[in-house]
Design a protein around this motif. Structure first.
Motif, PDB file in Angstrom:
ATOM      1  N   GLU A  47       0.852  -1.183   0.000  1.00  0.00           N
ATOM      2  CA  GLU A  47       0.000   0.000   0.000  1.00  0.00           C
ATOM      3  C   GLU A  47       0.890   1.237   0.000  1.00  0.00           C
ATOM      4  OE1 GLU A  47      -3.711   1.856   2.551  1.00  0.00           O
ATOM      5  OE2 GLU A  47      -2.792  -0.012   3.199  1.00  0.00           O
ATOM      6  N   GLU A  78     -11.656   8.258  -6.909  1.00  0.00           N
ATOM      7  CA  GLU A  78     -10.782   8.706  -5.823  1.00  0.00           C
ATOM      8  C   GLU A  78     -11.591   9.407  -4.730  1.00  0.00           C
ATOM      9  OE1 GLU A  78      -6.603  11.138  -5.330  1.00  0.00           O
ATOM     10  OE2 GLU A  78      -8.007  11.782  -6.895  1.00  0.00           O
ATOM     11  N   ARG A 127      -0.673  -1.702  -4.750  1.00  0.00           N
ATOM     12  CA  ARG A 127       0.179  -2.027  -5.897  1.00  0.00           C
ATOM     13  C   ARG A 127       0.529  -3.504  -5.761  1.00  0.00           C
ATOM     14  NH1 ARG A 127       5.471   1.235  -5.824  1.00  0.00           N
ATOM     15  NH2 ARG A 127       5.268   0.580  -3.685  1.00  0.00           N
ATOM     16  N   LYS A 158      -0.541   7.335  -8.576  1.00  0.00           N
ATOM     17  CA  LYS A 158      -1.884   7.762  -8.966  1.00  0.00           C
ATOM     18  C   LYS A 158      -1.842   8.609 -10.232  1.00  0.00           C
ATOM     19  CE  LYS A 158      -3.793   9.655  -5.373  1.00  0.00           C
ATOM     20  NZ  LYS A 158      -4.552  10.095  -4.183  1.00  0.00           N
ATOM     21  N   TYR A 218      -1.706   6.248 -13.022  1.00  0.00           N
ATOM     22  CA  TYR A 218      -3.004   5.582 -13.141  1.00  0.00           C
ATOM     23  C   TYR A 218      -4.027   6.510 -13.795  1.00  0.00           C
ATOM     24  CZ  TYR A 218      -7.359   3.345 -11.729  1.00  0.00           C
ATOM     25  OH  TYR A 218      -8.604   2.772 -11.735  1.00  0.00           O
ATOM     26  N   THR A 259      -8.860   2.842  -1.108  1.00  0.00           N
ATOM     27  CA  THR A 259      -7.461   2.526  -0.810  1.00  0.00           C
ATOM     28  C   THR A 259      -6.807   2.045  -2.090  1.00  0.00           C
ATOM     29  OG1 THR A 259      -8.086   1.844   1.417  1.00  0.00           O
ATOM     30  CG2 THR A 259      -5.954   1.097   0.632  1.00  0.00           C
ATOM     31  N   TYR A 260      -5.554   2.409  -2.270  1.00  0.00           N
ATOM     32  CA  TYR A 260      -4.806   2.002  -3.457  1.00  0.00           C
ATOM     33  C   TYR A 260      -3.744   0.979  -3.065  1.00  0.00           C
ATOM     34  CZ  TYR A 260      -6.960   5.988  -5.727  1.00  0.00           C
ATOM     35  OH  TYR A 260      -7.865   6.864  -6.248  1.00  0.00           O
TER      36      TYR A 260
END
Length: 86
Positions: free
Chosen positions: A25, A49, A58, A35, A38, A55-56
């Motif tokens: 994260e 968003e 990877r 981001k 993205y 929550t993002y």
């Protein structure tokens, strides 16, 4: 607690991608840079968003396999370790 992840994405026509890797994260400046990448590809992501509690994550791949079962013989293509792009 366990960052290892595996998933399969498939299409109705007989193609799949299997993906194994490690999730994290990102936070702070690193998250903002990711981001930006993205949103450049998915501009509508800016709308998402604003959703509460978003929550993002990877996922860094450790193993990938593409399968295509549309033809008379299956096509399989696997990448792992050093074969994967950085």
């Amino acid at each position: 607690q366990n960052p290892k992840i595996a998933l399969v994405v498939g299409w109705d026509d007989g193609q799949t991608v299997q993906y194994e890797g490690v999730a994290d994260e990102p936070r702070g400046e690193e998250l903002e840079q990711l981001k930006a990448l993205y949103f450049a590809r998915f501009p509508d992501g800016r709308e998402r968003e604003r959703l509460p509690n978003i929550t993002y994550f990877r996922i860094r791949p450790s193993w990938l396999r593409y399968s295509d079962f549309r033809g008379p013989e299956p096509v399989l293509f696997t990448l792992e370790g050093a074969e994967l792009p950085a």
